[in-house]
Design an enzyme around this catalytic site. Structure first.
Site, PDB file in Angstrom:
ATOM      1  CD  GLU A 171       3.147  26.561   8.422  1.00 13.36           C
ATOM      2  OE1 GLU A 171       1.968  25.529   7.845  1.00 13.36           O
ATOM      3  OE2 GLU A 171       4.147  26.218   9.081  1.00 13.36           O
ATOM      4  CD  GLU A 219       2.682  26.483   3.815  1.00 12.69           C
ATOM      5  OE1 GLU A 219       2.609  26.482   4.866  1.00 12.69           O
ATOM      6  OE2 GLU A 219       2.208  26.477   2.714  1.00 12.69           O
ATOM      7  NE  ARG A 250       1.223  14.745   3.493  1.00 10.34           N
ATOM      8  CZ  ARG A 250       0.045  15.444   3.520  1.00 10.34           C
ATOM      9  NH1 ARG A 250      -0.596  15.151   3.374  1.00 10.34           N
ATOM     10  NH2 ARG A 250       0.522  16.524   5.073  1.00 10.34           N
ATOM     11  CD  GLU A 310      -4.380  25.666   4.370  1.00  5.13           C
ATOM     12  OE1 GLU A 310      -2.914  24.786   5.375  1.00  5.13           O
ATOM     13  OE2 GLU A 310      -4.593  25.640   2.881  1.00  5.13           O
ATOM     14  CD  GLU A 314      -1.737  -2.371   1.909  1.00  3.44           C
ATOM     15  OE1 GLU A 314      -0.570  -2.867   2.598  1.00  3.44           O
ATOM     16  OE2 GLU A 314      -2.186  -3.356   1.170  1.00  3.44           O
TER      17      GLU A 314
END
Length: 209
Positions: free
Chosen positions: A108, A104, A48, A155, A44
């Site tokens: 962030e 980011e 991503r 998010e 599996e």
């Protein structure tokens, strides 16, 4: 050390799960070190997007800027579900690695990179089952104003930002208190290059060639 390509035969690929994560089951065979092919096996794989990680560093104050946020997966090992990390985010279609790093960093931490970003490394996060790689960079920042709560509401981000003297952050790594892989790699890289960065970034023109 060698990394010689060997044949891989994908016999069947079946979607197993589709949500925030995408999981496929692969039925495959692969080449063996002593020649020939393996038996058929099932694997599996979590598919991503690649991620970009940024270690913000202030060479004047000798501080790293870190973030803390909720991570549900930590609950499975009985650990506190809040993780201290470096800035990170996924690469979206059409974005460059530098685009993501600067975006980011602002989202962030509320900070902006001063001058060029420095490449640190590119590694797979967990190649046993996940396709994700992360591209790590170091950004020069002014940590004087680092702090507060940041992130995007849509998010569900609730990110606490704080600055920490490099010596304190590195002592936490030495004491086994850093469990986040990108942060550990970033601190080790900075330990190797910190003196050079403090010297070169002292130049008002930025990092000297």
């Amino acid at each position: 050390m060698t990394n010689q390509p060997r044949p891989v035969e994908i016999i069947r690929q079946t979607p197993a799960f589709r949500a925030h994560l995408k999981v496929d089951e692969l039925i495959l065979r692969h080449g063996l070190f002593d020649g020939g092919m393996s038996d058929e096996m099932s694997r599996e794989v979590v598919w991503r997007r690649d991620a970009v990680c940024v270690l913000p560093y202030d060479p004047v104050r000798d501080e790293v800027v870190l973030i803390e946020q909720f991570r549900a997966a930590l609950l499975f090992n009985g650990d506190p579900a809040w993780s201290v990390e470096v800035v990170a985010g996924l690469i979206e279609d059409g974005e460059s690695i530098e685009d993501v790093a600067r975006r980011e960093l602002k989202e962030e931490s509320g900070l902006e990179a001063i001058g060029p970003l420095l490449p640190v490394t590119n590694v797979y996060s967990t190649p046993g089952f996940c396709s994700e790689r992360f591209h790590m960079l170091c950004a020069r920042v002014d940590a004087a104003g680092a702090g507060g709560i940041h992130g995007l509401d849509h998010e569900h981000e609730d990110i606490r930002v704080f600055a920490l003297p490099f010596a304190d952050a590195f002592s936490q790594w030495e004491g086994g208190k850093i469990s986040n892989t990108p942060m550990a790699i970033g601190l080790l890289w900075l330990a190797l290059h910190r003196n050079r960065l403090r010297r070169d970034w002292a130049d008002p023109r930025g990092l000297r060639p």
